[in-house]
Enzyme design. Sequence first.
Site, PDB file in Angstrom:
ATOM      1  N   LYS A   1       5.274   4.225   4.257  1.00  0.00           N
ATOM      2  CA  LYS A   1       3.976   4.783   4.669  1.00  0.00           C
ATOM      3  C   LYS A   1       2.880   3.807   4.257  1.00  0.00           C
ATOM      4  CE  LYS A   1       0.996   8.847   4.138  1.00  0.00           C
ATOM      5  NZ  LYS A   1       0.979  10.314   4.098  1.00  0.00           N
TER       6      LYS A   1
ATOM      7  N   GLU B   1       4.861   4.866  -0.324  1.00  0.00           N
ATOM      8  CA  GLU B   1       3.477   4.699   0.153  1.00  0.00           C
ATOM      9  C   GLU B   1       2.660   3.781  -0.750  1.00  0.00           C
ATOM     10  OE1 GLU B   1       1.183   8.329   0.536  1.00  0.00           O
ATOM     11  OE2 GLU B   1      -0.534   7.268   1.371  1.00  0.00           O
TER      12      GLU B   1
HETATM   13  P1  13P Z   1      -4.765  10.374   4.893  1.00  0.00           P
HETATM   14  O1  13P Z   1      -4.123  10.315   6.275  1.00  0.00           O
HETATM   15  O2  13P Z   1      -5.916  11.331   4.821  1.00  0.00           O
HETATM   16  O3  13P Z   1      -5.051   9.019   4.350  1.00  0.00           O
HETATM   17  O4  13P Z   1      -3.690  11.049   3.951  1.00  0.00           O
HETATM   18  C1  13P Z   1      -2.392  10.669   4.044  1.00  0.00           C
HETATM   19  C2  13P Z   1      -1.775  10.759   2.706  1.00  0.00           C
HETATM   20  O5  13P Z   1      -0.830  11.482   2.501  1.00  0.00           O
HETATM   21  C3  13P Z   1      -2.331   9.928   1.627  1.00  0.00           C
HETATM   22  O6  13P Z   1      -1.462   9.931   0.553  1.00  0.00           O
END
Ligand code: 13P
Length: 339
Positions: A219, A177
């Site tokens: 992600k 991510e």
């Molecule tokens: P949000 O969808 O609230 O951005 O959170 C997703 C997430 O896991 C951020 O690390």
Amino acid sequence: MSRAELHTIARSLVEGGRGILAADESTGTIGKRLEKIGVNNSEENRRAYRELLFTAPGLGESISGVICYDETLRQRALDGRSFVEVMQQNRMVPGIKVDTGAKALAGSAQEKVTEGLDGLRERLQEYHALGARFAKWRAVIEIAADLPTDYCLSVNAHALARYAALCQENGLVPIVEPEVLMDGDHTIERCYAVTSRSLQFVFAELYAQRVDLSGMLLKPNMVISASACRTQAGAEDVARLSLQCLRTHVPSIVPGIVFLSGGQSDERATEHLSLMNRLAPAAPWKLSFSYGRALQAAALKAWQGKSDQIAAAQSALLRRARFNAMAARGQYEPALEAA
Ligand code: 13P
């Protein structure tokens, strides 16, 4: 665990229009959310809230996996079952956030680097024994006049790849991510340029560190106008530019891309995902969701910490989960919100 088993888990997380519930808020972050509804940040209240989420009847029809925080993975439902068992019985794969947060980056006044590599191999072995089969690590990239620096993009990409390689060695599918934040007033074009450069660094490191791209999920943020940008790009532009950016950088062998919601409204996060799936029905990777706020906000609001509101909170969660599962198939329409 064999490579084939990792591939199967990665695919199962994005198959059939299902997506991921991010419920991995640290104790501090969930405390802020609970405070907003007047609920004390005690271990029992955190447990009760997560029990409400995980036991929502039929949640597994829309949700394939849940990302937990360390404390949550060790907790139990009131009926004595571990949360891991509750998730498994509800057809959801348990996942775990393993980074230890974004810390000040030495030599850069404003930027951050995500930490958590020390002792990670041993922690992953323990999480695997507890039942986790996938993990998450989030890098945070801020856009400002002279930011991000390549230095910040490079150290964060390096850490993401080290984490991903360790996950695969220990039988967990890594969710990679790199989040480019929506904070600020930059345009969608600037978000495109920064997201593009960040993904370039990330995939270069994943290759260099021998990460098996078939056994991971990406992600990313969507390519979107900053929250304070005066000319907000429309939904079609968000979908089109996000797809273009991902097509340029994400190899087709990656089984799935699961977006974060990042502060978008619940409805926008769902609409953008649906439009992308409609524009690219034959995209090489599955396009789905791994939302935190966009799945949980309505449920928190309905709950208010009251035991007689649990059913209402669960139906608010199920409603968002179903809409997002429709979006992962390109079948969501904003008009459904009025029904
Ligand atoms: P949000 O969808 O609230 O951005 O959170 C997703 C997430 O896991 C951020 O690390």
